[in-house]
Design an enzyme around this catalytic site. Structure first.
Site, PDB file in Angstrom:
ATOM      1  N   ILE A  65       4.690  10.295  -3.644  1.00 31.57           N
ATOM      2  CA  ILE A  65       5.363  11.257  -4.541  1.00 31.57           C
ATOM      3  C   ILE A  65       5.806  10.554  -5.822  1.00 31.57           C
ATOM      4  O   ILE A  65       6.534   9.561  -5.756  1.00 31.57           O
ATOM      5  CB  ILE A  65       6.622  11.866  -3.881  1.00 31.57           C
ATOM      6  N   LYS A 106      15.804   2.908  -0.699  1.00 37.93           N
ATOM      7  CA  LYS A 106      15.197   3.884  -1.622  1.00 37.93           C
ATOM      8  C   LYS A 106      16.257   4.643  -2.429  1.00 37.93           C
ATOM      9  O   LYS A 106      16.101   4.833  -3.634  1.00 37.93           O
ATOM     10  CB  LYS A 106      14.319   4.853  -0.831  1.00 37.93           C
ATOM     11  N   GLY A 145       2.374   6.446   4.741  1.00 37.48           N
ATOM     12  CA  GLY A 145       0.951   6.433   5.080  1.00 37.48           C
ATOM     13  C   GLY A 145       0.180   5.667   4.021  1.00 37.48           C
ATOM     14  O   GLY A 145       0.564   5.642   2.841  1.00 37.48           O
TER      15      GLY A 145
HETATM   16  P1  NAP Z   1       1.257  -3.980   6.722  1.00 36.96           P
HETATM   17  O1  NAP Z   1       0.292  -2.992   7.237  1.00 36.96           O
HETATM   18  O2  NAP Z   1       2.051  -4.770   7.694  1.00 36.96           O
HETATM   19  O3  NAP Z   1       0.440  -4.997   5.777  1.00 36.96           O
HETATM   20  C1  NAP Z   1       1.020  -6.164   5.244  1.00 36.96           C
HETATM   21  C2  NAP Z   1      -0.090  -7.031   4.663  1.00 36.96           C
HETATM   22  O4  NAP Z   1       0.504  -8.135   4.010  1.00 36.96           O
HETATM   23  C3  NAP Z   1      -1.033  -7.601   5.727  1.00 36.96           C
HETATM   24  O5  NAP Z   1      -2.351  -7.625   5.258  1.00 36.96           O
HETATM   25  C4  NAP Z   1      -0.528  -9.046   5.929  1.00 36.96           C
HETATM   26  O6  NAP Z   1      -1.561  -9.964   6.261  1.00 36.96           O
HETATM   27  C5  NAP Z   1      -0.030  -9.353   4.518  1.00 36.96           C
HETATM   28  N1  NAP Z   1       1.061 -10.323   4.531  1.00 36.96           N
HETATM   29  C6  NAP Z   1       2.315 -10.153   4.993  1.00 36.96           C
HETATM   30  N2  NAP Z   1       3.037 -11.272   4.822  1.00 36.96           N
HETATM   31  C7  NAP Z   1       2.212 -12.164   4.238  1.00 36.96           C
HETATM   32  C8  NAP Z   1       2.361 -13.513   3.814  1.00 36.96           C
HETATM   33  N3  NAP Z   1       3.517 -14.176   3.967  1.00 36.96           N
HETATM   34  N4  NAP Z   1       1.305 -14.140   3.247  1.00 36.96           N
HETATM   35  C9  NAP Z   1       0.128 -13.483   3.103  1.00 36.96           C
HETATM   36  N5  NAP Z   1      -0.081 -12.189   3.470  1.00 36.96           N
HETATM   37  C10 NAP Z   1       0.954 -11.568   4.045  1.00 36.96           C
HETATM   38  O7  NAP Z   1       2.316  -3.313   5.731  1.00 36.96           O
HETATM   39  P2  NAP Z   1       2.158  -1.947   4.906  1.00 36.96           P
HETATM   40  O8  NAP Z   1       2.541  -0.792   5.767  1.00 36.96           O
HETATM   41  O9  NAP Z   1       0.847  -1.937   4.212  1.00 36.96           O
HETATM   42  O10 NAP Z   1       3.356  -2.102   3.853  1.00 36.96           O
HETATM   43  C11 NAP Z   1       3.237  -2.944   2.744  1.00 36.96           C
HETATM   44  C12 NAP Z   1       4.371  -2.666   1.758  1.00 36.96           C
HETATM   45  O11 NAP Z   1       4.292  -1.309   1.321  1.00 36.96           O
HETATM   46  C13 NAP Z   1       5.784  -2.828   2.327  1.00 36.96           C
HETATM   47  O12 NAP Z   1       6.643  -3.286   1.304  1.00 36.96           O
HETATM   48  C14 NAP Z   1       6.170  -1.408   2.709  1.00 36.96           C
HETATM   49  O13 NAP Z   1       7.571  -1.205   2.732  1.00 36.96           O
HETATM   50  C15 NAP Z   1       5.530  -0.655   1.561  1.00 36.96           C
HETATM   51  N6  NAP Z   1       5.257   0.742   1.850  1.00 36.96           N
HETATM   52  C16 NAP Z   1       4.586   1.094   2.966  1.00 36.96           C
HETATM   53  C17 NAP Z   1       4.318   2.423   3.205  1.00 36.96           C
HETATM   54  C18 NAP Z   1       3.608   2.874   4.453  1.00 36.96           C
HETATM   55  O14 NAP Z   1       3.585   4.080   4.703  1.00 36.96           O
HETATM   56  N7  NAP Z   1       3.019   1.981   5.235  1.00 36.96           N
HETATM   57  C19 NAP Z   1       4.738   3.396   2.283  1.00 36.96           C
HETATM   58  C20 NAP Z   1       5.419   2.978   1.122  1.00 36.96           C
HETATM   59  C21 NAP Z   1       5.669   1.649   0.905  1.00 36.96           C
HETATM   60  P3  NAP Z   1      -2.302  -9.882   7.686  1.00 36.96           P
HETATM   61  O15 NAP Z   1      -3.032  -8.571   7.667  1.00 36.96           O
HETATM   62  O16 NAP Z   1      -3.230 -11.049   7.712  1.00 36.96           O
HETATM   63  O17 NAP Z   1      -1.214  -9.937   8.700  1.00 36.96           O
HETATM   64  N1  HSE Z   2       8.439   3.257   6.610  1.00 36.22           N
HETATM   65  C1  HSE Z   2       8.506   4.061   5.444  1.00 36.22           C
HETATM   66  C2  HSE Z   2       8.718   5.513   5.857  1.00 36.22           C
HETATM   67  C3  HSE Z   2       7.247   3.937   4.662  1.00 36.22           C
HETATM   68  O1  HSE Z   2       8.601   5.834   7.042  1.00 36.22           O
HETATM   69  O2  HSE Z   2       9.014   6.334   4.987  1.00 36.22           O
HETATM   70  C4  HSE Z   2       7.348   4.541   3.307  1.00 36.22           C
HETATM   71  O3  HSE Z   2       8.194   3.812   2.484  1.00 36.22           O
END
Ligand code: NAP
Ligand code: HSE
Length: 433
Positions: free
Chosen positions: A138, A206, A303
């Protein structure tokens, strides 16, 4: 297209793999919109051997050592989608100091260090964008910083955590908390440590970011009273439904006399409130500005793909700035120093549930305890008779000060006819609903 802008992608998990995929899939369309090619040339992960949802973009190398990225003078833009404060904080600082533009989805980091990082970006003529840090796909950061910037923002109320909204929706349908949390994790909504979601800390980060931008004043998660959903009872969800209300985990930021009121907790809303119908992982942010009036942003708040939509939007924005030679931020927009009022000073309505002995005179004693602390009751309902001589009372107060409500409840809890005060849920309801 002549020029190529090179991107280093830090993280290739739920969000990162979708960012890589979109930039590759829409490469031609994006080139036309930017006037240059955007190419992911390096991807950093922890474990290079792990299977990925989407292949690494063609021509990109996979790295496990950050220096391969930070020391590469050819990289123009860094996208941080790893999460957590360390090591992301130090790496983003180093990138900005080297004049690289940074995009991040990391709400935890921006909520704590955003002001300082924005100043650092300004000092190094770099951009720092973070649209995906709040409410996934959003757009709300850009509207607050741009289209709404001429407003005095009075109120923000948001469902800003997809995981907890998904869990509450499932619980309303009779499913268990544990099963719903597991599903939210499997669907990629939850944080690496889901206690950040269910205990309200993700929403607190947030709402801190939104409050800081909206009020032009630093608000950090430590300032925000935070209560999650893990202690919420299924009985309260059922009673709320029976009475035409809903309970949502709300992040609230409001201008009040003497400062700003910023908090996160389960909140009772009337069934016809614009936020009441927001279900599953969807998020919505309800805003009141002095010129624009009321408006609401709604969409998928968690997501991989929706979040990547916001990240890629920022990448394109930064690339366009670069092509126009117009990069560089204003720095932290913290012009004012508003006091965040403590929870004791908050004025709200309250939903309270108590188990009492079903005897004459109990209600009078409870009402008089509330009266002594200047708490006035708007509704009292006897919901059901529990075993034998016990009954369950639901009471809703008119707007009262939190400290007074707590003192009254302490006294009520000590009455011999009161078995226990079971729930206290803050309510955003108006007279008549
Ligand atoms: P995730 O699936 O856990 O992916 C994290 C990625 O970062 C993985 O590829 C991991 O490597 C890599 N990583 C983590 N620590 C690292 C390090 N020290 N050195 C090198 N690589 C590293 O997390 P995600 O859900 O994509 O979330 C990522 C960010 O987006 C977070 O800040 C989260 O709060 C934000 N976010 C997520 C969402 C959601 O819905 N998921 C929505 C909004 C914002 P490996 O794969 O090798 O472990
Ligand atoms: N874990 C977070 C949520 C991802 O459930 O809203 C998006 O920031």
């Amino acid at each position: 297209m002549g020029e190529t802008l090179k991107v280093g992608l830090l993280g290739y998990g739920t969000v990162g793999s979708e960012v890589g995929h979109i930039l590759e899939k829409h490469s031609e369309m994006i080139s036309k919109r930017v006037g240059a090619t955007i190419k992911v040339s390096k991807v950093l992960v922890r474990d290079a051997s792990r299977a990925r949802k989407n292949p690494i973009p063609a021509g990109a190398s996979i790295e496990t050592d950050i220096s391969a990225i930070l020391d590469d003078p050819e990289l123009d833009i860094l996208v941080e989608v790893m999460g957590g404060i360390d090591p992301a904080y130090g790496w983003i600082r180093a990138a900005l100091e080297a004049g690289k533009h940074v995009i991040t989805a990391n709400k935890e980091l921006i909520a704590v260090h955003g002001g300082e990082l924005l100043d650092l970006a300004r000092d190094n003529s770099a951009d720092l964008y973070f649209e995906a840090a709040v409410a996934g796909g959003i757009p709300v950061i850009h509207p607050l910083r741009e289209a709404l910037i001429g407003n005095r923002i009075e109120l923000i109320m948001g469902i800003v955590n997809g995981t907890t909204n998904y869990i509450l929706t499932q619980m309303e349908q009779g499913n268990s908390y544990e099963a719903a949390l597991k599903e939210a994790q499997d669907l990629g909504y939850a944080e690496a440590d889901p206690s950040a979601d269910v205990d309200g800390h993700d929403a607190a980060a947030k709402i801190s970011i939104l409050a800081s931008i909206a009020f032009g004043s630093r608000v950090t998660p430590d300032d925000v009273f935070t209560e999650g959903i893990s202690r919420l009872s299924i009985d309260d969800l059922a009673y709320a439904e029976e009475l035409g209300w809903v309970i949502k985990l709300i992040g609230l930021a409001k201008r009040v006399e003497g400062g700003v009121d910023v908090r996160v907790h389960p909140t009772l809303l009337p069934g016809d409130h614009p936020l009441a119908s927001v279900k599953d992982e969807f998020n919505a942010i309800f805003i009141e500005g002095d010129s624009v009036g009321e408006l609401m942003f709604y969409g998928q708040g968690a997501g991989g793909l929706p979040t990547a939509s916001a990240v890629v939007g920022d990448v394109i924005d930064v690339a366009r700035n670069t092509m126009a030679g117009a990069t560089g931020m204003l720095g932290c927009t913290c012009f004012d120093d508003n006091r965040v009022i403590p929870i004791d000073e908050v004025v709200s309505s309250y939903y309270l549930r108590t188990a009492v002995l079903d005897r004459p005179g109990v209600l009078a004693k409870i009402a008089s305890a509330f009266g002594r602390y200047d708490v006035s009751l708007a509704k009292v309902l006897q919901m059901q008779t529990l075993e034998e001589d016990r009954a369950e009372l639901v009471m809703v107060t008119h707007e009262s000060q939190e400290a007074n409500v707590r003192k009254a409840l302490e006294e009520i809890d000590s009455l011999e006819e009161v078995v226990g005060v079971e729930s206290l849920i803050r309510a955003e309801i108006t007279e008549g609903n």
